[in-house]
Scaffold this active site. Structure first.
Site, PDB file in Angstrom:
ATOM      1  N   ASP A  39     -12.650  -8.841   4.428  1.00  0.00           N
ATOM      2  CA  ASP A  39     -13.656  -8.850   3.594  1.00  0.00           C
ATOM      3  C   ASP A  39     -14.478 -10.304   3.571  1.00  0.00           C
ATOM      4  OD1 ASP A  39     -13.696  -6.190   3.047  1.00  0.00           O
ATOM      5  OD2 ASP A  39     -14.489  -6.573   0.981  1.00  0.00           O
ATOM      6  N   LYS A  90       3.064 -15.521   2.409  1.00  0.00           N
ATOM      7  CA  LYS A  90       3.389 -15.950   1.282  1.00  0.00           C
ATOM      8  C   LYS A  90       4.516 -16.302   0.937  1.00  0.00           C
ATOM      9  CE  LYS A  90       1.425 -17.697  -2.602  1.00  0.00           C
ATOM     10  NZ  LYS A  90       0.550 -18.996  -2.819  1.00  0.00           N
ATOM     11  N   TYR A  92       0.857  -1.125   0.008  1.00  0.00           N
ATOM     12  CA  TYR A  92       0.114  -0.176  -0.051  1.00  0.00           C
ATOM     13  C   TYR A  92       0.794   1.246  -0.118  1.00  0.00           C
ATOM     14  CZ  TYR A  92      -4.702  -1.998   0.816  1.00  0.00           C
ATOM     15  OH  TYR A  92      -5.915  -2.585   0.760  1.00  0.00           O
ATOM     16  N   ASP A  97      -6.560  -6.923   4.186  1.00  0.00           N
ATOM     17  CA  ASP A  97      -7.567  -6.252   3.413  1.00  0.00           C
ATOM     18  C   ASP A  97      -8.601  -7.419   2.850  1.00  0.00           C
ATOM     19  OD1 ASP A  97      -8.964  -4.329   2.264  1.00  0.00           O
ATOM     20  OD2 ASP A  97      -8.046  -4.622   0.204  1.00  0.00           O
ATOM     21  N   ASP A 150      -3.308 -18.328   0.639  1.00  0.00           N
ATOM     22  CA  ASP A 150      -4.304 -18.990  -0.352  1.00  0.00           C
ATOM     23  C   ASP A 150      -4.935 -19.989   0.530  1.00  0.00           C
ATOM     24  OD1 ASP A 150      -1.860 -20.316  -0.270  1.00  0.00           O
ATOM     25  OD2 ASP A 150      -1.813 -20.829  -2.462  1.00  0.00           O
TER      26      ASP A 150
HETATM   27  C1  IPM Z   1     -10.287  -1.015   4.036  1.00  0.00           C
HETATM   28  C2  IPM Z   1     -10.541  -0.479   2.660  1.00  0.00           C
HETATM   29  C3  IPM Z   1      -9.500   0.554   2.246  1.00  0.00           C
HETATM   30  C4  IPM Z   1      -8.100  -0.553   2.390  1.00  0.00           C
HETATM   31  C5  IPM Z   1      -9.658   1.187   1.015  1.00  0.00           C
HETATM   32  C6  IPM Z   1     -11.020   1.936   1.159  1.00  0.00           C
HETATM   33  C7  IPM Z   1      -8.166   1.887   0.855  1.00  0.00           C
HETATM   34  O1  IPM Z   1     -10.816  -1.361   1.789  1.00  0.00           O
HETATM   35  O2  IPM Z   1     -10.346  -0.400   5.230  1.00  0.00           O
HETATM   36  O3  IPM Z   1     -10.215  -2.318   4.120  1.00  0.00           O
HETATM   37  O4  IPM Z   1      -7.823  -1.140   1.406  1.00  0.00           O
HETATM   38  O5  IPM Z   1      -7.553  -0.300   3.350  1.00  0.00           O
HETATM   39 MG    MG Z   2     -10.957  -3.366   2.762  1.00  0.00          MG
END
Ligand code: IPM
Ligand code: MG
Length: 353
Positions: free
Chosen positions: A247, A186, A141, A243, A219
């Site tokens: 999700d 990884k 990042y 990240d 993975d």
């Molecule tokens: C998160 C989001 C952010 C990230 C984006 C909005 C930059 O997806 O906080 O998980 O990738 O960190």
């Molecule tokens: Mg995110």
């Protein structure tokens, strides 16, 4: 106690859910005799529209002066061109960097009453209670980026010091919970991951012999999160893997609208935000689920203000309201009545007697 909390409502449903979080904090202050004051500042697309910058200097100052920062969400179709010179997400990354909040805690707990909201089978979800500790201010990042007409690159760098400090945060958390840490990397492909693994093994063996360490390739971790989610206690991983995995992990709980996060550094000051995005499609309609932001205020009370009793009170009230059947639109079953953002928030506040 007195505390200054900076609010960054941001974009989309951000203002609605931050208003819910503030209302909950106000009730806590009233019931427990605290004085919370607030400063609101611009961030994300809203800030680009007003000032041209996704994180204006006044916002940075307001965050640095605060005891804690509560953020809604940033981004939306209006600013979503990935080639635009300024984008809302840049504001969020810069905010994480200037606050030095390198440790992002993303807890995932599944209430049995909500297991039906997850796409996974309810029996898989029994007992899921994990925290992902995501490294937040390093890795791909933040590495150098290049772009020519025919190629592009993003540099991924980690130092030993960056890995040590995040592993220590995760290991301390694991020691206070079920004593298990899973490090995700990884290392079969990436040099940064080999440094990550060596450093993690060394820190854990010398400083946390009582914590059981497991190591997974990312993975495989993505698969194990679905096949045996209840086995995980604390997961520690680098920025981008964290990240993606968070999700995925949010689907265990059934809705992105349920998951809070805390971003912490070496001081008490932290950045608190729901893990969901700005959901522009439902913005301004009272449809947003404020649960993730309300749960984030509990983390704020605990980690930045050291108000454990108050933090637990918020968590108990929120879980109680969900157990009793309160559902916003994202969680309501077909034909079930859905509460508005405001009505759900009022129910939580009522439960905070
Ligand atoms: C998160 C989001 C952010 C990230 C984006 C909005 C930059 O997806 O906080 O998980 O990738 O960190
Ligand atoms: Mg995110």
């Amino acid at each position: 106690m007195e505390a200054l909390i900076t609010l960054l409502p941001g974009d989309g449903i951000g203002p609605e859910v931050v208003a819910s979080g503030r209302a909950v904090l106000d009730r806590i202050a009233e019931r427990h005799g605290h004085q919370f004051s607030y400063r609101e500042a611009l961030a994300g697309g809203a800030a680009i529209d007003e000032t041209g910058s996704p994180l204006p200097d006044e916002t940075i100052d307001a965050c640095l002066e605060a005891d804690a920062v509560l953020l809604g969400a940033v981004g939306g179709p209006k600013w979503s061109d990935p080639n635009a010179p300024v984008r809302p997400e840049q504001g969020l990354l810069k905010l994480r960097e200037v606050l030095g909040v390198y440790a992002n805690l993303r807890p995932v707990r599944v209430l049995p009453e909500l297991a039906g909201a997850s796409p996974l089978k309810a029996e898989r979800l029994r007992g899921v209670d994990l925290v992902v500790v995501r490294e937040l201010t390093g890795g791909i990042y933040f590495g150098e980026k290049t772009r020519t007409a025919t190629s592009a690159s993003d540099l991924c760098t980690y130092t030993v010091a960056e890995i040590e400090r995040i592993v220590r945060v995760a290991a301390r958390l694991a020691a206070s919970r079920r004593g298990r840490l899973c490090s995700v990397d990884k290392a079969n492909v990436l040099e940064t991951s080999r440094l990550w693994r060596d450093t993690t093994n060394r820190v854990m063996a010398s400083e946390f012999p009582e914590v059981r360490l497991e190591t997974l390739l990312v993975d495989a971790a993505a698969m194990h999160l679905l096949s045996r989610p209840a086995d995980f206690d604390v997961i520690v991983t680098e920025n981008m893997f964290g990240d993606i995995l968070t999700d995925e992990a949010s689907m265990l709980a059934g809705s992105l609208g349920l998951l809070p996060s805390a971003s912490l550094g070496d001081s008490k000051r932290g950045l608190y935000e729901p893990i969901h995005g700005s959901a522009p499609d439902i913005a301004g309609k009272g449809l947003a689920n404020p649960a993730a932001t309300i749960a984030s205020t509990a983390m704020l009370l605990r980690h930045s203000l050291e108000l454990d009793v108050e933090a637990s009170a918020v968590e108990v009230a929120l879980a109680g309201v969900l157990r009793a059947g309160a559902r916003t639109a994202d969680l309501a079953a077909a034909g079930e009545e859905a509460l508005s953002t405001g009505a759900f928030t009022a129910a939580v506040i009522d439960a905070l007697s």
